[in-house]
Write an enzyme that holds these catalytic residues in place. Structure first.
Site, mmCIF file in Angstrom:
data_model
loop_
_atom_site.group_PDB
_atom_site.id
_atom_site.type_symbol
_atom_site.label_atom_id
_atom_site.label_comp_id
_atom_site.label_asym_id
_atom_site.label_seq_id
_atom_site.Cartn_x
_atom_site.Cartn_y
_atom_site.Cartn_z
ATOM 1 N N ASN A 173 41.480 39.803 44.188
ATOM 2 C CA ASN A 173 42.292 38.592 44.248
ATOM 3 C C ASN A 173 42.307 37.925 45.624
ATOM 4 O OD1 ASN A 173 43.759 40.879 45.043
ATOM 5 N ND2 ASN A 173 45.727 39.978 44.486
ATOM 6 N N GLY A 248 45.093 48.008 44.853
ATOM 7 C CA GLY A 248 44.725 47.821 43.452
ATOM 8 C C GLY A 248 45.825 48.322 42.544
ATOM 9 N N SER A 249 45.444 48.748 41.360
ATOM 10 C CA SER A 249 46.424 49.149 40.355
ATOM 11 C C SER A 249 47.038 50.496 40.692
ATOM 12 C CB SER A 249 45.771 49.221 38.975
ATOM 13 O OG SER A 249 44.924 50.353 38.881
ATOM 14 N N GLU A 268 48.295 50.441 48.519
ATOM 15 C CA GLU A 268 49.052 49.203 48.281
ATOM 16 C C GLU A 268 48.792 48.840 46.833
ATOM 17 O OE1 GLU A 268 50.017 45.969 47.242
ATOM 18 O OE2 GLU A 268 48.447 45.055 48.453
ATOM 19 N N LEU A 269 49.796 49.091 45.978
ATOM 20 C CA LEU A 269 49.582 49.081 44.532
ATOM 21 C C LEU A 269 50.309 47.916 43.858
ATOM 22 C CD1 LEU A 269 49.840 52.952 44.058
ATOM 23 C CD2 LEU A 269 47.824 51.559 44.601
ATOM 24 N N CYS A 302 49.826 40.817 43.513
ATOM 25 C CA CYS A 302 50.644 42.012 43.304
ATOM 26 C C CYS A 302 52.106 41.739 43.642
ATOM 27 C CB CYS A 302 50.117 43.182 44.129
ATOM 28 S SG CYS A 302 50.015 42.842 45.900
ATOM 29 N N GLU A 396 53.064 45.324 35.010
ATOM 30 C CA GLU A 396 52.533 44.260 35.865
ATOM 31 C C GLU A 396 51.585 43.400 35.031
ATOM 32 O OE1 GLU A 396 50.569 43.785 40.270
ATOM 33 O OE2 GLU A 396 49.805 45.393 38.993
#
Length: 494
Positions: A173, A248-249, A268-269, A302, A396
């Site tokens: 993204n 990411g996820s 960093e989710l 996110c 999410e």
């Protein structure tokens, strides 16, 4: 795969397609086992040089990289828009943020330092050093006091040193700026980087490696590998890697942590950002910011706005303003000026988002605007009458969809906002600072934005989440701290 000074090419390439119209944006070399091994070997071999480079050299490389990106700004904007489907306005914003990110990393590289730790603070140490043979305290003569003063002549210096090759795994993204959130701090402190970009957007990383080569980064200090998941997992497990930093996820992130063994990990989710709107809020401003945070760039943040909880006193006004602004968003080709919402990253993601909308509607939710899919484009959508157990609220969604709920009490609103397995960032529109501070006590998020939405982020601020939203903090100085470790020196000059 590429390196700043590429000396070999991968055996095959892959066409990278636009998510909007499936045109070929470019071709990316695909890394196999040999190329992945070569990348790790180069990063390991380059580390002794990188860690000994004077800080002004590392800072100058970062500054020159910013100059090159600034000079090639429009080329990079169109590449991001092409491979990520990001509207031009947002792609330009990303490039501008990347310039700040690089220049801030250069400033921090020059200033980043350890600190002195006072050592003459514990009388127990001196009592032990001056005790009699049986352990009882001695009466101190002038000579004893002189001895004691010498014992206090110690200096403790905590200095930070780079830890070694960093494996950076990045999302689609923000294919430039979120990559730089990992690469720039690593270079600033003297680490080397193996970069595994998102499979949908590797071309921007390829270009970034070229930029750093031109800026003078030593060979092997940055290598890009566009490889399969099994090969990426092999790198995660490799003992030559000192740290894995992933964005990411949540599912993938926690799996990486399990695979990483003893090395450092920064995650960093995901999130499902909530916004609370109090009766004293500026309603037009709050609605405008919720649109910006919820549906622009297809809601693929996110920290995007997903859940909006509005006090009953202002709910009707807010709903009307929000729906009007969402309906006015221009949807279409991200390479056309003025487009607000382009495609999501691929049609499979669009179908998933569509299914979540339809599932919510079947369970009683109402669509106030949008709700339809056209290929990889999801119309900007506002849902109401949703419940906390619906996927559009509890998971999410990563799409241009927000839920709008009416609440009668602000404490209830904060409880609902905080009732999530995620805790990345939140927003609270109120002019009551006491209410805002109380909210932060009960709302476990990495950042709470008062009179703004969760997407607010300056690249130097600490960024990261609680609960399923991650581990550790990004932001230039915070990432630099995580990518270094302390060696402590004690000098006795007595």
């Amino acid at each position: 795969m590429t390196a700043p000074h590429p000396s070999r090419t991968a055996p095959t390439t892959e066409a990278i397609l636009s998510p909007y119209d499936r045109r070929v944006v470019g071709h990316m070399p695909v890394a196999g086992e040999a190329e992945v091994e070569a990348a790790l070997a180069r990063a390991t071999a380059a580390f002794p040089l990188m860690k000994r480079l004077p800080r002004f050299v590392r800072a100058d490389i970062l500054d020159r990289a910013a100059e090159i990106i600034d000079r090639r700004r429009e080329e990079i904007v169109r590449l991001i828009a092409g491979e990520a489907g990001k509207p031009l306005y947002d792609a330009r914003g990303e490039v501008s943020r990347s310039l700040f990110n690089l220049r801030n990393a250069a400033r921090e590289a020059r200033a980043f330092a350890g600190h002195e730790v006072p050592l003459d603070v514990d009388n127990a140490v001196f009592e032990y050093q001056t005790a009699s043979a049986d352990g009882s305290a001695l009466s101190l003569s002038d000579a004893d006091l002189e001895t004691l003063s010498k014992l206090g002549r110690r200096v403790g210096l905590a200095r930070r040193y780079p830890i070694g090759p960093v494996l950076a795994i990045t999302p689609f993204n923000f294919p430039l700026n979120l990559v730089l959130h990992k690469v720039a701090p690593a270079i600033a402190v003297g680490n080397t980087v193996v970069l595994k970009p998102a499979p949908q957007t590797p071309l921007t990383s390829l270009l970034l490696a070229e930029v750093f080569a031109e800026a003078g980064l030593p060979a092997g200090a940055l290598t890009v590998v566009h490889c399969s998941v099994p090969l990426a997992e092999r790198m995660v497990r490799d003992d030559r890697v000192a740290m894995v930093t992933f964005t990411g996820s949540a599912k993938v992130g926690w799996h990486i942590k399990e695979q990483a063994g003893k090395k450092k990990v920064s995650l960093e989710l995901g999130g499902n950002g909530a916004v609370v709107v109090a009766p004293d809020a500026d309603i037009p401003f709050a609605a405008a910011r919720c649109v910006r945070g919820g549906v622009v760039f297809g809601g693929q943040y996110c920290i995007g706005v997903q859940r909006i909880l509005v006090h009953d006193q202002v709910y009707d006004r807010f709903e009307a303003e929000l729906v009007r602004r969402v309906a006015a968003c221009k949807v279409g080709d991200p390479l056309q000026e003025g487009v607000d919402v382009g495609p999501v990253i691929d049609e499979g993601s669009a179908r998933r988002i569509e299914s979540w909308i339809n599932e919510a509607v079947a369970a009683g939710a109402r669509v106030l605007v949008g709700g339809k899919r056209h290929g990889a484009i999801i119309e900007p959508t506002v849902l109401t009458d949703t419940t906390p157990d619906m996927k559009v609220e509890c998971e999410e969604i990563f799409g241009p969809v927000v839920t709008l709920s009416r609440v009668s009490d602000m404490d209830e609103a904060v409880r609902r906002a905080a009732d999530s397995k995620y805790g990345l960032q939140g927003g609270y529109f109120t002019n009551d600072l006491a209410r805002a501070f109380r909210a932060l006590e009960d709302w476990d998020v990495g950042g709470l934005m008062i009179n703004d939405v969760p997407i607010y982020r300056i690249d130097s601020m600490p960024f990261g989440g609680w609960k399923e939203s991650g581990l550790g903090r990004e932001g230039t100085r915070y990432a630099m701290e995580s990518m270094t470790d302390i060696k402590f020196l004690v000098v006795n000059y007595g």
